[in-house]
Design an enzyme around this catalytic site. Structure first.
Site, PDB file in Angstrom:
ATOM      1  N   ASP A  15       0.844  -1.184   0.000  1.00 36.27           N
ATOM      2  CA  ASP A  15       0.000   0.000   0.000  1.00 36.27           C
ATOM      3  C   ASP A  15       0.892   1.251   0.000  1.00 36.27           C
ATOM      4  O   ASP A  15       1.887   1.305   0.728  1.00 36.27           O
ATOM      5  CB  ASP A  15      -0.852  -0.037   1.275  1.00 36.27           C
ATOM      6  CG  ASP A  15      -1.921   1.033   1.298  1.00 36.27           C
ATOM      7  OD1 ASP A  15      -2.761   1.042   0.390  1.00 36.27           O
ATOM      8  OD2 ASP A  15      -1.903   1.860   2.232  1.00 36.27           O
ATOM      9  N   GLU A  57       1.474   0.223  -4.993  1.00 37.09           N
ATOM     10  CA  GLU A  57       1.036   1.509  -5.523  1.00 37.09           C
ATOM     11  C   GLU A  57       2.237   2.454  -5.605  1.00 37.09           C
ATOM     12  O   GLU A  57       2.830   2.770  -4.572  1.00 37.09           O
ATOM     13  CB  GLU A  57       0.004   2.130  -4.583  1.00 37.09           C
ATOM     14  CG  GLU A  57      -1.279   1.348  -4.440  1.00 37.09           C
ATOM     15  CD  GLU A  57      -2.240   2.017  -3.464  1.00 37.09           C
ATOM     16  OE1 GLU A  57      -3.420   2.184  -3.814  1.00 37.09           O
ATOM     17  OE2 GLU A  57      -1.828   2.365  -2.344  1.00 37.09           O
TER      18      GLU A  57
END
Ligand code: CA
Length: 621
Positions: free
Chosen positions: A312, A341
């Site tokens: 994340d 990400e």
């Protein structure tokens, strides 16, 4: 920096050793609780060693006993759970001393994980533990729990498969799970609590609210392992979503209680950096934080045999830490998938050049969510902007960049990757509007039939492109969250997979299943070297707002040529077939099968009409 032995509680039948890093503590004690409900425990003084380490070797068998630390700093004593605790009682109040071998489910040690795959052979399916099964129409017993993933033969009231059987029907390769390590937003005593779980508390412990008994620290461990084993036995690999960029809060974090000021990233004036958008940011570049992250992923990859990790807000993790993560995980399992990400959730105190952003992944064996391709296909995330799949014009060039896996394909078609293994190709995920809701919001005049067609078109582009395809679980049955673009705490009704959608949208389900089968049948869709893409994929001149290319897939599968056409126009187009010979249709806007479409005649006349907003796949016999 402490490079020494394992941190946390290490169980042996004859003794348990405790080791914790707390460089500014004046005194540290271990407190042992016989049962999770005991009000008080027995305290043992720990020994202060070098490098900020406190140790204690406690003789005796402490299996399944609970423990905490009491740390004295500035003359004040605080009790905290161990950040390295491998198990915990209700809501993470106390750590559990775990003897994994004694509680492993039957068959765990000997069960075989699915065969290794190249990254581009993966088809990732993202799901939240609770969303997957909490709908009554899932037909499952353990609704909302880890154990729902162990239930075979479950069906909707309409008689269609749900759960693990649904995943097997689709034939995806990897189940990507939203956070399964312990998070703090859900009170584990209540059955109704809902959160995605991006508020981590205990990184080495499975979340308790997904266990049938959140009080007994062993239940969540055993049930998660049963789930992973069942997925493995069904040829499904398991990816966990890891949130190392921030913690639920600072004050209650064991990091802060044991080493105030160390674990969190700050600006020179002392204020906390908030690049996560969640109030704090973990200082991954510090040696003991880096060690924590590496220890943690190694633990999950070995003890739980996790097959991949999704990071994340990975840009908040420094490149050196990601390199170390990659090296250490690859040593455990060369086929492990690592991706994340490549952005932050706000400004960060981490030096820009240290942030793990697009381009920094080149050659590292780490893949990134490809937001450029995503936006080109569907438009912006939550607004009304159109994309190629919803009829926008002038996006052909961006679509071509995505189709080639965002490699340097030519002077003009040039993306951020070194190889197709570095791009996660997707149109939607748990964040933002679902694909259905996005299309509905962007095309207010479209009929339900047209929305469904565009949904299929968007997913067909993903499934035929070079790179690693990623499906937001439920997209194959037109999942809606009723227009909610940030449903992290919006509860079951908004978030759950409504299994009745499967009967309603069975044609789209069958279509996505067919696309997956086509992708798996032809190696040409799964090229992993940039030179193979440059040599095998040739764009063909085509009308405005369309992309057509020839894929020479002679590599291993015997097929000679595939021809793929994406028509973003709202009208039919005619395409000349690029080579003489007999061509068969494998997919159009409605149907897809690697065996060819039933009832479709071989295309003999060197022309094919392509319907609006759809993908056609043809094979030369
Ligand atoms: Ca929890």
């Amino acid at each position: 920096m402490y490079n020494g032995q394992e941190l946390g509680a290490t169980y042996k039948k004859e003794y348990t050793s405790f080791r914790v890093w707390s460089p500014t503590a004046q005194r540290l004690k271990v407190v042992i609780y016989k049962e999770y409900f005991d009000c008080s425990g027995i305290e043992y003084e720990m020994n202060h060693c070098e490098d900020g380490i406190w140790e204690l070797k406690l003789a005796g068998d402490y299996k399944n006993k609970y423990y905490n630390y009491k740390v004295t700093m500035d003359g004040k004593e605080n009790e905290t759970i161990d950040p390295y605790a491998k198990g915990a009682s209700l809501n993470g109040n106390r750590g559990l001393i775990v003897d994994f071998a004694s509680i492993d489910p039957s068959g765990w040690e000997s069960h075989e994980a699915p065969a290794p795959l190249k990254p581009t052979e993966a088809i990732i399916y993202e799901m939240h533990i609770r969303d997957f099964s909490v709908d009554v129409n899932s037909g499952m017993v353990h609704r909302g729990k880890y154990l729902a993933f162990t239930e075979a033969g479950t069906k909707t009231q309409e008689g269609l498969s749900t759960g693990i059987d649904h995943l097997k029907e689709l034939d995806i390769t990897h189940v990507h799970l939203l956070p399964i390590f312990d998070f703090s937003s859900v009170d584990e005593r209540l059955d109704k609590g809902y959160n995605w779980g991006y508020d981590p508390y205990l990184y080495f412990v499975p979340e308790g609210s997904y266990a049938t008994n959140p009080y007994d620290g062993t239940a969540r461990i055993v049930e998660l392992k049963k789930m992973i084993m069942k997925l493995h036995e069904n040829n499904l690999r398991v990816i966990m979503d890891v949130v190392f960029n921030h913690t639920a809060d600072i004050e209650n974090s064991p990091f802060h209680i044991l080493a105030p000021g160390y674990y969190y990233r700050r600006y020179p004036d002392g204020t906390y950096s908030n690049g996560s958008g969640c109030g704090n940011e973990i200082a991954t570049e510090k040696s003991m934080v880096r060690r924590f992250i590496v220890d943690c992923v190694k633990f999950w990859a070995t003890e739980y045999r996790i097959d991949g990790f999704r990071f994340d807000l990975m840009a908040l993790i420094d490149t050196e830490t990601m390199a170390e993560v990659q090296t250490q995980l690859r040593a455990i399992n060369p086929a492990i998938l690592i991706y994340g990400e490549p952005w932050t959730g706000g400004n960060s105190a981490l030096d820009y050049h240290e942030q793990f952003k697009k381009g920094n992944q080149r050659g590292m064996g780490i893949a990134l969510f490809n937001d450029s391709f995503r936006n080109a296909i569907k438009g912006d995330n939550d607004g009304t902007g159109l994309g190629f799949a919803t009829g926008a014009t002038d996006l052909v060039h961006e679509i071509k960049k995505g189709i080639v896996g965002s490699i340097s394909y030519s002077d003009s078609i040039c993306g951020f990757t070194e190889t197709p293994c570095e791009t996660i190709n997707y149109v939607s995920s748990h964040d933002n509007l679902t694909l259905y809701d996005k299309i509905k919001g962007s095309c207010p005049n479209a009929s339900e039939h047209e929305i469904e067609r565009m949904n299929r078109f968007a997913m067909a582009i993903i499934m035929t492109s070079q790179g690693i395809p990623f499906i937001h679980g439920g997209s194959e049955i037109l999942r809606s969250k009723q227009g909610n673009s940030n449903s992290y705490n919006a509860g079951d009704e908004i978030n759950k997979v409504h299994w009745s959608s499967k009967a309603k949208h069975i044609e789209t389900f069958n279509y996505i299943q067919g696309l997956i089968a086509i992708r798996k049948a032809f190696k040409g869709f799964m090229l992993d070297k940039p030179e193979d893409v440059r040599n095998s994929l040739r764009f063909i001149d085509s009308p405005a707002n369309t992309v057509a290319y020839l894929l020479n897939s002679r590599l291993k599968d015997g097929a000679e040529y595939l021809f793929i056409i994406h028509n973003s126009n709202r009208h039919d187009i005619e395409m000349c077939l690029p080579l003489p010979g007999e061509w068969h249709l494998l997919a159009n806007g409605c149907n897809a099968s690697p065996l060819g479409l039933l009832g479709s005649e071989a295309c003999q006349n060197s022309q094919i009409a392509v319907t609006p907003l759809s993908t056609y796949v043809l094979i030369k016999i």
